[in-house]
Design an enzyme around this catalytic site. Structure first.
Site, PDB file in Angstrom:
ATOM      1  N   HIS A 174       0.860  -1.198   0.000  1.00  0.00           N
ATOM      2  CA  HIS A 174       0.000   0.000   0.000  1.00  0.00           C
ATOM      3  C   HIS A 174       0.889   1.238   0.000  1.00  0.00           C
ATOM      4  O   HIS A 174       0.812   2.062   0.916  1.00  0.00           O
ATOM      5  CB  HIS A 174      -0.923   0.024   1.234  1.00  0.00           C
ATOM      6  N   HIS A 213     -10.313 -10.195  -7.082  1.00  0.00           N
ATOM      7  CA  HIS A 213     -10.131  -8.875  -6.439  1.00  0.00           C
ATOM      8  C   HIS A 213      -9.292  -8.030  -7.391  1.00  0.00           C
ATOM      9  O   HIS A 213      -8.292  -8.500  -7.930  1.00  0.00           O
ATOM     10  CB  HIS A 213      -9.417  -9.116  -5.107  1.00  0.00           C
ATOM     11  N   GLU A 259      -7.450  -5.302  -6.860  1.00  0.00           N
ATOM     12  CA  GLU A 259      -6.248  -4.584  -6.425  1.00  0.00           C
ATOM     13  C   GLU A 259      -5.047  -5.158  -7.183  1.00  0.00           C
ATOM     14  O   GLU A 259      -4.942  -6.373  -7.408  1.00  0.00           O
ATOM     15  CB  GLU A 259      -6.055  -4.709  -4.907  1.00  0.00           C
ATOM     16  N   ASP A 292      -2.066  -5.962  -6.716  1.00  0.00           N
ATOM     17  CA  ASP A 292      -1.198  -7.058  -6.266  1.00  0.00           C
ATOM     18  C   ASP A 292      -1.737  -8.408  -6.748  1.00  0.00           C
ATOM     19  O   ASP A 292      -1.018  -9.403  -6.728  1.00  0.00           O
ATOM     20  CB  ASP A 292      -0.995  -7.047  -4.739  1.00  0.00           C
ATOM     21  N   HIS A 333     -11.192  -7.471   0.593  1.00  0.00           N
ATOM     22  CA  HIS A 333     -10.736  -6.240   1.150  1.00  0.00           C
ATOM     23  C   HIS A 333     -11.325  -4.999   0.482  1.00  0.00           C
ATOM     24  O   HIS A 333     -11.326  -3.910   1.059  1.00  0.00           O
ATOM     25  CB  HIS A 333      -9.190  -6.283   1.027  1.00  0.00           C
ATOM     26  N   ASP A 376      -7.702 -12.093  -0.247  1.00  0.00           N
ATOM     27  CA  ASP A 376      -7.000 -11.408   0.854  1.00  0.00           C
ATOM     28  C   ASP A 376      -7.334 -11.999   2.230  1.00  0.00           C
ATOM     29  O   ASP A 376      -6.486 -11.999   3.137  1.00  0.00           O
ATOM     30  CB  ASP A 376      -7.359  -9.911   0.868  1.00  0.00           C
ATOM     31  N   TYR A 412      -1.567  -8.403   9.851  1.00  0.00           N
ATOM     32  CA  TYR A 412      -2.310  -8.207   8.600  1.00  0.00           C
ATOM     33  C   TYR A 412      -3.765  -7.867   8.918  1.00  0.00           C
ATOM     34  O   TYR A 412      -4.344  -6.915   8.379  1.00  0.00           O
ATOM     35  CB  TYR A 412      -2.201  -9.493   7.798  1.00  0.00           C
ATOM     36  N   HIS A 432      -2.110 -14.163  -0.162  1.00  0.00           N
ATOM     37  CA  HIS A 432      -0.816 -13.755   0.410  1.00  0.00           C
ATOM     38  C   HIS A 432      -0.411 -14.765   1.484  1.00  0.00           C
ATOM     39  O   HIS A 432      -1.262 -15.198   2.277  1.00  0.00           O
ATOM     40  CB  HIS A 432      -0.906 -12.391   1.107  1.00  0.00           C
TER      41      HIS A 432
HETATM   42 FE1  FEO Z   1      -6.490  -6.074  -1.361  1.00  0.00          FE
HETATM   43 FE2  FEO Z   1      -3.901  -8.302  -1.583  1.00  0.00          FE
HETATM   44  O1  FEO Z   1      -5.033  -6.904  -2.130  1.00  0.00           O
END
Ligand code: FEO
Length: 394
Positions: A23, A79, A81, A83, A147, A166, A194, A227
Site C-alpha cells: 500500500h 479482487h 487490487e 497485487d 478487502h 485477501d 495483517y 498472500h
Molecule cells: Fe487487497 Fe492483496 O489486495
C-alpha cells in the site's frame, strides 16, 4: 515453478522475499510476502488471480512453462487490487478472448484501472458456479470489503479448496508455502498484523461474512489465500482466529504510545508502565516511542490491548506530528471496545492532553478521566500521580 496443492490444483504465484512495504509505504513488510495465484487443470484450465505488476514477466514466463496460454479457458479475478490483477493486462494482450469471472464491482475496478471495457467479463454473485470438468465446479462467494467492494472467494468442490483471496492472508514469505512448514510464532504474528492493519475497519462485515460462510457448512480441506501461507494443516484454525479478531478483540494487555521532546513525557510513559505492572502483574505492558517504532507493529499491539495510553508534549498549541500522524491512522482502523488515557508535559500553553483526548475519542476510544498534564519536567510527586491513570486503566 508450480507447486502442487491437491489433485489438479497448483500454486503459480510469486514469493517476494525482497518486498519491503505494501500500500505504498503504509504497511511494513519485515519477512517478505507472496502473491498467490493458482492453476486448476481439470477438463478446463482455469487461472485464479495473477500477481503484482512488476512480477508480470516472471509470472507469465513461468505460466507458459506449465501450459500453452491458448489452453486457458478462463481467469477468475477475485479482487481488482493490482497485487492480484497487475498481470491481467499482459495476459489479456496474449489472450484477448479470455473470459474473466469477477463480481459486478470487479468490472468497475478493473475497467477503472486498466480501461478495457471490451474484455469478456462474466459477472458472478454468491452461489453462482463454474463447471471446471470432471464433476467439479467453482462456487463463488462475494466478500465485499474483504478487502475491497469487488472481493470474492471461490470454493472448488470435491477438492474442498477455498480460494479466499485477501482474507486469511499474511504478508509473510514461506518458501515451502504451506502453514505446517512455517515458523508458527512468526506466522500468527504476521496473520494478526495483517488483520489489525488492513481488515480491522471491516470487522463488522467480516463477522457477518464469517457467519455466512460457516452456515454454508462447506467441507474445507485447504484455505488458499492470496498472500502468505496456504492453510492445509488444520485450516479452520485461521477461521477461528478471524471469528475472535472480528469481535472487538482484546487481550490482557495495555500499550503505552508516546513521543517526547526533552524526555519529560518519556518519564511519564515509563512511570505509567511501572505503575500498571505493580497494580496488575499479569497484565502485559508494552511501551513504544511512536517516532522510533514501526507504526504497523504498534497498531498490532494496540489491537491486542484492552487499553492504551497516549502521550505527547504540547508543541505549537498542539501535539507532536509523530503522535498526530499515528493517531490519524489509528482512527482510520475503527477499533472497538478499548479504553485510553492521555498524558504529556508542557512549558506554557499546555493543550496536549485536550488534543489527545479529542483525537482518541474521535478514534472510538473511551478516554478515562484521570490524566497527567505536567508543567515542565515532572517531579517525583508528579510521577507518582501516574498511579491514578494506572488504576483507571487496570
Ligand atoms: Fe487487497 Fe492483496 O489486495
Amino acid at each position: 515453478m508450480k507447486v502442487h496443492l491437491k489433485s489438479n490444483v497448483y500454486w503459480v504465484g510469486k514469493i517476494d522475499w525482497e518486498l519491503q512495504s505494501f500500500h505504498g509505504d503504509d504497511y511494513s513488510i519485515n519477512h517478505g510476502s507472496s502473491q498467490n495465484a493458482y492453476l486448476i487443470q481439470e477438463e478446463k484450465t482455469i487461472l485464479v488471480d495473477t500477481v503484482w505488476t512488476p512480477n508480470t514477466t516472471e509470472f507469465l514466463d513461468n505460466l507458459k512453462k506449465e501450459i500453452d496460454l491458448k489452453d486457458l479457458d478462463a481467469i477468475i479475478v477475485q479482487h481488482g487490487e493490482v497485487d492480484h490483477s497487475g498481470s491481467l493486462p499482459a495476459l489479456m494482450a496474449e489472450r484477448p478472448d479470455l473470459p474473466i469471472y469477477c463480481t459486478a464491482n470487479g468490472v468497475k475496478s478493473l475497467t477503472g484501472q486498466f480501461h478495457h471495457p471490451e474484455w469478456d467479463y462474466r459477472v458472478v454473485k454468491t452461489g453462482d458456479t463454474l463447471d471446471v470438468g470432471n464433476g467439479k465446479s467453482l462456487v463463488f462467494v462475494e466478500m465485499p470489503m474483504l478487502h475491497w467492494p469487488d472481493s470474492m472467494a471461490s470454493y472448488l468442490t470435491q477438492d474442498n479448496i477455498l480460494f479466499s483471496n485477501d482474507a486469511f492472508g499474511q504478508h509473510f514469505a514461506v518458501g515451502e508455502l504451506f502453514n505446517d512448514k512455517a515458523d508458527q510464532c512468526l506466522l500468527m504474528e504476521e496473520a494478526i498484523k495483517y488483520y489489525a492493519n488492513i481488515l480491522t475497519p471491516f470487522a463488522p462485515i467480516a463477522k457477518r461474512k464469517l457467519q455466512e460462510v460457516i452456515s454454508m457448512d462447506l467441507t474445507i480441506d485447504i484455505i488458499a489465500p492470496s498472500h502468505g501461507v496456504i492453510w492445509r494443516d488444520n485450516p479452520l484454525q485461521i477461521v477461528e482466529k478471524y471469528v475472535e479478531w472480528s469481535d472487538a478483540y482484546q487481550e490482557d494487555q495495555i500499550t503505552i504510545v508516546y513521543d517526547t521532546m526533552w524526555d519529560g513525557t518519556k518519564k511519564l510513559a515509563h512511570r505509567l508502565a511501572l505503575e500498571i505492572a505493580e497494580l496488575s502483574p499479569d497484565t502485559v505492558v508494552k511501551t513504544y516511542n511512536v517516532a522510533l517504532t514501526d507504526k504497523n507493529d504498534i497498531i498490532t499491539e494496540v489491537f491486542k490491548s484492552r487499553a492504551i495510553a497516549v502521550g505527547s508534549p504540547t508543541v505549537g498549541n498542539d501535539i507532536l506530528s509523530s503522535v498526530a500522524g499515528w493517531l490519524y491512522f489509528l482512527k482510520e482502523l475503527k477499533m472497538k471496545n478499548k479504553q485510553a488515557a492521555v498524558f504529556g508535559c508542557y512549558g506554557w500553553s499546555g493543550e496536549c492532553t485536550k488534543v489527545l483526548r479529542e483525537k482518541l475519542t474521535e478514534a472510538g476510544f473511551s478516554v478515562v478521566e484521570p490524566e497527567a498534564r505536567v508543567n515542565w519536567v515532572p517531579t517525583e510527586d508528579q510521577l507518582s500521580e501516574m498511579k491514578a491513570i494506572a488504576q483507571a486503566l487496570v
